[in-house]
Design a protein around this motif. Structure first.
Motif, PDB file in Angstrom:
ATOM      1  N   GLY A 180       0.808  -1.114   0.121  1.00  0.00           N
ATOM      2  CA  GLY A 180       0.031   0.019  -0.060  1.00  0.00           C
ATOM      3  C   GLY A 180       0.814   1.346   0.063  1.00  0.00           C
ATOM      4  O   GLY A 180       2.107   1.339   0.529  1.00  0.00           O
ATOM      5  N   SER A 181       0.206   2.094  -0.534  1.00  0.00           N
ATOM      6  CA  SER A 181       0.976   3.574  -0.642  1.00  0.00           C
ATOM      7  C   SER A 181      -0.111   4.829  -0.570  1.00  0.00           C
ATOM      8  O   SER A 181      -1.077   4.673  -0.839  1.00  0.00           O
ATOM      9  CB  SER A 181       2.054   3.781  -1.945  1.00  0.00           C
ATOM     10  N   ARG A 187      -5.570   5.903   0.117  1.00  0.00           N
ATOM     11  CA  ARG A 187      -4.760   4.861  -0.025  1.00  0.00           C
ATOM     12  C   ARG A 187      -4.704   4.024  -1.306  1.00  0.00           C
ATOM     13  O   ARG A 187      -5.907   4.150  -2.231  1.00  0.00           O
ATOM     14  CB  ARG A 187      -5.093   3.798   1.100  1.00  0.00           C
ATOM     15  N   SER A 188      -3.709   3.562  -2.020  1.00  0.00           N
ATOM     16  CA  SER A 188      -3.671   2.669  -3.041  1.00  0.00           C
ATOM     17  C   SER A 188      -3.023   1.477  -3.065  1.00  0.00           C
ATOM     18  O   SER A 188      -1.940   1.699  -2.062  1.00  0.00           O
ATOM     19  CB  SER A 188      -3.153   3.403  -4.335  1.00  0.00           C
ATOM     20  N   TYR A 189      -3.266   0.471  -3.694  1.00  0.00           N
ATOM     21  CA  TYR A 189      -2.646  -0.704  -3.559  1.00  0.00           C
ATOM     22  C   TYR A 189      -2.057  -1.275  -4.839  1.00  0.00           C
ATOM     23  O   TYR A 189      -2.702  -1.202  -5.749  1.00  0.00           O
ATOM     24  CB  TYR A 189      -3.534  -1.809  -2.904  1.00  0.00           C
ATOM     25  N   VAL A 190      -1.032  -1.975  -4.497  1.00  0.00           N
ATOM     26  CA  VAL A 190      -0.476  -2.794  -5.765  1.00  0.00           C
ATOM     27  C   VAL A 190      -0.230  -4.295  -5.306  1.00  0.00           C
ATOM     28  O   VAL A 190       0.259  -4.553  -4.228  1.00  0.00           O
ATOM     29  CB  VAL A 190       0.953  -2.281  -5.931  1.00  0.00           C
ATOM     30  N   ALA A 191      -0.816  -5.145  -6.263  1.00  0.00           N
ATOM     31  CA  ALA A 191      -0.876  -6.591  -5.661  1.00  0.00           C
ATOM     32  C   ALA A 191      -0.101  -7.191  -6.671  1.00  0.00           C
ATOM     33  O   ALA A 191      -0.183  -7.144  -8.039  1.00  0.00           O
ATOM     34  CB  ALA A 191      -2.065  -7.412  -5.406  1.00  0.00           C
ATOM     35  N   ILE A 192       0.738  -8.082  -6.361  1.00  0.00           N
ATOM     36  CA  ILE A 192       1.625  -9.200  -7.539  1.00  0.00           C
ATOM     37  C   ILE A 192       1.312 -10.629  -6.946  1.00  0.00           C
ATOM     38  O   ILE A 192       1.332 -11.013  -5.780  1.00  0.00           O
ATOM     39  CB  ILE A 192       3.110  -8.935  -7.242  1.00  0.00           C
ATOM     40  N   LEU A 193       0.653 -11.413  -7.974  1.00  0.00           N
ATOM     41  CA  LEU A 193       0.360 -12.578  -7.598  1.00  0.00           C
ATOM     42  C   LEU A 193       1.453 -13.627  -7.825  1.00  0.00           C
ATOM     43  O   LEU A 193       2.105 -13.611  -9.063  1.00  0.00           O
ATOM     44  CB  LEU A 193      -0.693 -13.259  -8.502  1.00  0.00           C
TER      45      LEU A 193
END
Length: 233
Positions: A180-181, A187-193
């Motif tokens: 999260g950032s 707030r925004s999120y980046v997810a890597i699978l």
């Protein structure tokens, strides 16, 4: 904010100003303005019109598909993700009336709000123009998705689809790594699978859940069963 006339031009329909404003009024805005009516009743109506239009099209144009496949295609193109994608392509978010809390948390880009607003706009179109105009609008927006193998492949639940494919192909365990950032109110999120320890798709969103779904959807494009394109045609 641009004029709502621009939104109507993008939708290709006419809606009277009062009904259009109602269709764009999220409950968070209504709460902050003395409990005025929200778009939720129009959303309920639009959901039914959407389901009817898509079901009618599928029944008439796919005579050889069994009930299960028809249901899968319908659920894929009327899902929150699909409707939110349509809303983003039309720039609907910038027209939605939101309360300050939703504004601060980037509500204009939340998939749930965008999808609900699309349904309310369909309901408003039905009220003002009747079922044929509403159905025509739905078909203009939905038909491209019916030819999108990535939409049809996993239906509405990308994370479940990835689990099934990973298990079938013995790819290893699944892990979503989310970062999260930004400040708490935006707030925004980046997810890597990761599958079997290897990175695959990446997704972003205003919540962890949406970022993970986006990562799963991107991963699906990489690992989907090779015969899916044949099924979708």
């Amino acid at each position: 904010m641009p004029s709502t006339e621009e939104l109507l031009k993008r939708l290709g329909v006419t809606i009277d100003p009062e009904t259009l404003r109602l269709a764009l009024t999220h409950r968070s805005y209504a709460y902050e303005h003395g409990g005025i009516p929200t778009n939720e009743r129009l959303e309920f109506l639009g959901d039914s019109v959407l389901g009817y239009a898509v079901t009618d099209h599928l029944y008439k144009n796919y005579p050889d598909l069994p009930e299960g496949d028809l249901a899968k295609r319908r659920s894929a193109v009327v899902s929150t993700r699909a409707l939110a994608g349509i809303a983003r392509s039309l720039g609907v978010g910038e027209f939605i009336l939101l309360g300050q809390g939703e504004i601060l948390t980037n509500g204009k880009d939340k998939s749930s709000i965008l999808a609900d607003t699309m349904e309310s706009l369909i309901g408003a179109t039905f009220l003002n123009n009747g079922v044929e105009v509403a159905r025509d609008m739905v078909m203009r927006l939905i038909l491209p998705l019916l030819h999108d193998v990535d939409v049809l492949g996993a239906g509405t639940d990308w994370k479940t689809a990835i689990q099934e494919v990973a298990a079938a192909q013995k790819m290893g365990s699944i892990e979503y790594r989310v970062m999260g950032s930004g400040p708490d109110h935006a707030r925004s999120y980046v997810a890597i699978l990761h599958i079997g320890g290897n990175p695959y798709g990446q997704g972003t969103g205003p919540s962890k859940k949406e970022a993970e779904q986006e990562a799963a959807a991107e991963t699906w494009k990489m690992v989907r069963p090779q015969d899916d394109s044949a099924k979708a045609n």
